[in-house]
Design a protein around this motif. Sequence first.
Motif, short mmCIF file in Angstrom:
data_model
loop_
_atom_site.label_atom_id
_atom_site.label_comp_id
_atom_site.label_asym_id
_atom_site.label_seq_id
_atom_site.Cartn_x
_atom_site.Cartn_y
_atom_site.Cartn_z
N ARG A 92 35.19 41.10 32.87
CA ARG A 92 34.81 41.22 33.77
C ARG A 92 33.60 42.39 34.20
O ARG A 92 32.97 42.49 35.22
CB ARG A 92 36.41 42.18 34.23
CG ARG A 92 37.54 41.54 34.96
CD ARG A 92 37.22 39.98 35.64
NE ARG A 92 35.90 39.20 35.93
CZ ARG A 92 36.11 37.73 35.70
NH1 ARG A 92 37.46 37.83 34.77
NH2 ARG A 92 35.51 37.13 34.69
N ASN A 130 42.73 45.10 41.63
CA ASN A 130 44.18 44.88 41.38
C ASN A 130 45.03 44.44 39.76
O ASN A 130 45.21 45.50 39.12
CB ASN A 130 44.87 43.84 41.82
CG ASN A 130 46.18 43.47 41.59
OD1 ASN A 130 46.60 44.43 41.77
ND2 ASN A 130 47.04 42.56 40.53
N ARG A 131 43.62 43.97 38.79
CA ARG A 131 43.95 43.93 37.32
C ARG A 131 43.14 44.95 37.06
O ARG A 131 43.62 45.91 35.37
CB ARG A 131 42.33 42.70 37.13
CG ARG A 131 43.21 41.74 37.73
CD ARG A 131 44.73 40.73 36.91
NE ARG A 131 44.95 40.87 35.10
CZ ARG A 131 44.61 39.83 34.71
NH1 ARG A 131 43.93 39.22 35.49
NH2 ARG A 131 44.05 39.99 33.28
N TRP A 174 39.43 42.62 45.79
CA TRP A 174 40.71 42.60 45.97
C TRP A 174 41.35 42.31 44.06
O TRP A 174 42.04 43.29 43.54
CB TRP A 174 41.60 42.64 47.02
CG TRP A 174 42.97 42.98 46.97
CD1 TRP A 174 43.83 43.82 47.25
CD2 TRP A 174 43.99 41.72 45.95
NE1 TRP A 174 45.12 43.79 47.45
CE2 TRP A 174 44.97 42.63 46.35
CE3 TRP A 174 44.57 40.82 45.82
CZ2 TRP A 174 46.17 42.52 45.78
CZ3 TRP A 174 45.02 40.14 45.49
CH2 TRP A 174 46.25 41.18 45.34
N TRP A 175 41.39 41.10 44.10
CA TRP A 175 41.49 40.94 42.86
C TRP A 175 41.10 41.91 42.01
O TRP A 175 42.04 41.91 40.97
CB TRP A 175 41.19 39.35 42.79
CG TRP A 175 41.66 39.09 41.18
CD1 TRP A 175 40.37 38.28 40.30
CD2 TRP A 175 43.04 38.76 40.91
NE1 TRP A 175 41.44 37.69 39.54
CE2 TRP A 175 42.95 37.74 39.86
CE3 TRP A 175 44.09 38.80 41.57
CZ2 TRP A 175 43.73 37.76 39.14
CZ3 TRP A 175 45.89 38.51 40.53
CH2 TRP A 175 45.11 37.77 39.34
N ALA A 195 37.72 39.74 49.10
CA ALA A 195 38.81 38.89 48.44
C ALA A 195 39.06 39.27 46.82
O ALA A 195 39.40 39.16 46.39
CB ALA A 195 39.59 37.56 48.56
N ILE A 196 37.35 38.87 46.64
CA ILE A 196 37.82 39.04 44.63
C ILE A 196 37.87 40.51 44.85
O ILE A 196 37.89 41.03 43.30
CB ILE A 196 35.58 38.77 44.47
CG1 ILE A 196 35.06 37.03 45.07
CG2 ILE A 196 35.06 38.99 43.73
CD1 ILE A 196 33.87 36.89 44.83
N ASP A 244 44.14 50.00 48.92
CA ASP A 244 44.80 49.22 49.45
C ASP A 244 44.21 48.85 51.00
O ASP A 244 44.00 48.28 51.42
CB ASP A 244 45.98 47.85 48.92
CG ASP A 244 45.95 47.80 47.23
OD1 ASP A 244 45.31 47.32 47.05
OD2 ASP A 244 46.96 47.53 47.69
#
Length: 218
Positions: free
Chosen positions: A167, A75-76, A71-72, A68-69, A26
Amino acid sequence: MNPWLKPILGDTQDERLLHRLEAFSDIVIGFCMAELTFSLGTSNGDLVAPVLALPKLYPFVLGFFTIAIMWWFHNRLFAKFFIINTVMIVANFATLGSLMLMIYFIQAFSIVVTLPNPTDSQIFSAARLYFATGSLVYGLLGLMFALGIVSRWSQLDLADRRFGVRRAFASFMATAVFVTLGVMFNSHAHIKPILVAVAILAVAVAISRRIVTRLVRD
């Protein structure tokens, strides 16, 4: 099991190490976001003009969307699929390093195209470096999702299995797009064929994702 894929801590997952890896990731992703903002700079004390200048605004929007993509998905990945083993840890660090370079080359490309008389060599070199780092980012991300799915298949519910497979597949297809662009983008004459190739790959991704979703069962 291959020793590189074997969990470092045996059958237990060290939550503290996992959280530290996620926190470090992060920080790197946040640094990339800050780097984008600093790259806007100022113009003779004018704080608004650099934000509205298209040569700087486009890279900022593209970079923000990319981060942003990332990070998302990241995170998953850590929430459901990440396994603490040598390959996953190395791949995670390599992904973060590639993301930093990718953001750098987005900015480098924007600088090159705004030069008074940029040469084709400068433009195409900057673009190919961006495509090369982009292929690394998405390829490594897809690898981590794939390894996580294989390792945790029995522990995942149907929704998580489908999400992970989609993904991984989407990441590998994005890698194919970036590789295609990097190979073909060496002449102005190739711009139209590149757009056609990207459109075909985008349609293939949309169709294949539906097929993959239907194939993943309990």
